[in-house]
Design an enzyme around this catalytic site. Structure first.
Site, mmCIF file in Angstrom:
data_model
loop_
_atom_site.group_PDB
_atom_site.id
_atom_site.type_symbol
_atom_site.label_atom_id
_atom_site.label_comp_id
_atom_site.label_asym_id
_atom_site.label_seq_id
_atom_site.Cartn_x
_atom_site.Cartn_y
_atom_site.Cartn_z
ATOM 1 N N HIS A 82 0.861 -1.192 0.000
ATOM 2 C CA HIS A 82 0.000 0.000 0.000
ATOM 3 C C HIS A 82 0.899 1.245 0.000
ATOM 4 O O HIS A 82 1.962 1.241 0.629
ATOM 5 C CB HIS A 82 -0.910 -0.012 1.236
ATOM 6 C CG HIS A 82 -2.013 0.992 1.128
ATOM 7 N ND1 HIS A 82 -1.800 2.333 1.338
ATOM 8 C CD2 HIS A 82 -3.327 0.864 0.807
ATOM 9 C CE1 HIS A 82 -2.945 2.983 1.144
ATOM 10 N NE2 HIS A 82 -3.892 2.110 0.822
ATOM 11 N N GLU B 45 -4.182 2.147 -7.264
ATOM 12 C CA GLU B 45 -4.594 3.247 -6.389
ATOM 13 C C GLU B 45 -3.710 4.463 -6.684
ATOM 14 O O GLU B 45 -2.582 4.542 -6.157
ATOM 15 C CB GLU B 45 -4.428 2.865 -4.914
ATOM 16 C CG GLU B 45 -5.302 1.713 -4.461
ATOM 17 C CD GLU B 45 -5.566 1.768 -2.946
ATOM 18 O OE1 GLU B 45 -6.732 1.831 -2.572
ATOM 19 O OE2 GLU B 45 -4.608 1.752 -2.163
HETATM 20 P P1 13P Z 1 -9.865 6.051 0.526
HETATM 21 O O1 13P Z 1 -11.008 5.199 0.009
HETATM 22 O O2 13P Z 1 -10.090 6.540 1.921
HETATM 23 O O3 13P Z 1 -9.472 7.111 -0.451
HETATM 24 O O4 13P Z 1 -8.599 5.067 0.647
HETATM 25 C C1 13P Z 1 -8.264 4.279 -0.425
HETATM 26 C C2 13P Z 1 -7.251 3.301 0.012
HETATM 27 O O5 13P Z 1 -6.114 3.658 0.271
HETATM 28 C C3 13P Z 1 -7.669 1.906 0.162
HETATM 29 O O6 13P Z 1 -6.599 1.066 0.340
#
Ligand code: 13P
Length: 242
Positions: free
Chosen positions: A87, A154
């Site tokens: 992450h 992401e």
């Molecule tokens: P948010 O949905 O709070 O933007 O976070 C996304 C995330 O990092 C999920 O792993």
């Protein structure tokens, strides 16, 4: 079958997470798999049968003397099916390296846990996005045989900011990831999108053909928001009556 992964990050107290679980154990999604990734101390509270359990991290070594870490064998013994690896919060704030991420993916595969590998560019890297994603993929895939992995795209600038790429941009990037991995590593992989998903933009996101699921932070901590997200993904939400 879409996958909806709820990443609790470092949130919720014991009482709050128990109340959360009491509610979600009564949900019965038919066309999606729900995966909860609570903080480590709460894994054992998630023993329902209508959802799966995931972890937010795993140690880079097997069981033994490593104070404060949680091993892959321990996760396996708690029925963890998925582990979020790499992450951006861990890469950037905790300085997790590509070498560590690669080892963690290998350990999960060895123990039959499906890694959810997070990749994504910073805002200032947008003009060389593919180069960044390639590096994050290659550093994990090169030199190890990977048959089963989920990639979560992401964009770092979309996490917790309320901003998302457009439908067309998400489609293009997820399809690019699938094609790149197929071409270079000969496997088909599932691609999730993550970053500021909420109950307002899920209808827009759910129309994107290459999305196989969602990795959700903030909005997944609120059961009423998460419920609406699931209903949209399941095709049961009708905006006219809500
Ligand atoms: P948010 O949905 O709070 O933007 O976070 C996304 C995330 O990092 C999920 O792993």
């Amino acid at each position: 079958m879409k996958r909806i992964v709820s990443n609790h990050k470092m949130n919720l107290t014991k009482e709050e997470v128990q109340a959360f679980e009491r509610e979600v154990r009564n949900w019965h999604p038919k066309k999606s798999e729900l995966v909860f990734c609570p903080s480590f101390p709460y894994l054992s509270y998630f023993d329902g049968t209508n959802y799966s359990l995931g972890s937010q991290n795993v140690a880079k070594t097997k069981m033994g003397a490593l104070t404060g870490e949680v091993s892959v064998e321990q996760l396996k013994s708690m029925n963890v099916k998925y582990t979020i690896i790499g992450h951006s919060e861990r890469r950037n704030l905790l300085k997790e390296t590509e070498e560590e991420i690669k080892i963690k993916v290998g350990l999960c595969l060895e123990y039959g846990i499906t890694p959810i590998l997070c990749i994504g560019e910073k805002e200032e890297e947008l003009d060389r996005k593919e180069e960044i994603l390639k590096k994050e993929i290659d550093s994990v895939f090169q030199g190890q045989s990977i048959k089963n992995i989920i990639i979560a795209y992401e964009p770092i600038w979309a996490i917790g900011t309320g901003r998302t790429p457009t439908q067309a941009e998400i489609q293009e990037t997820l399809q690019w990831i699938k094609d790149y991995i197929k071409e270079n590593y000969q496997i088909s992989c599932e691609t999730l999108y993550g970053g500021s998903i909420n109950d307002q933009n899920i209808e827009m996101l759910n129309q994107i053909p290459s999305i196989d699921g969602y990795l959700i932070g903030g909005a997944s901590l609120k059961t009423e928001k998460l419920k609406k997200i699931i209903e949209v993904v399941e095709g049961e939400y009708d905006a006219r009556y809500n």
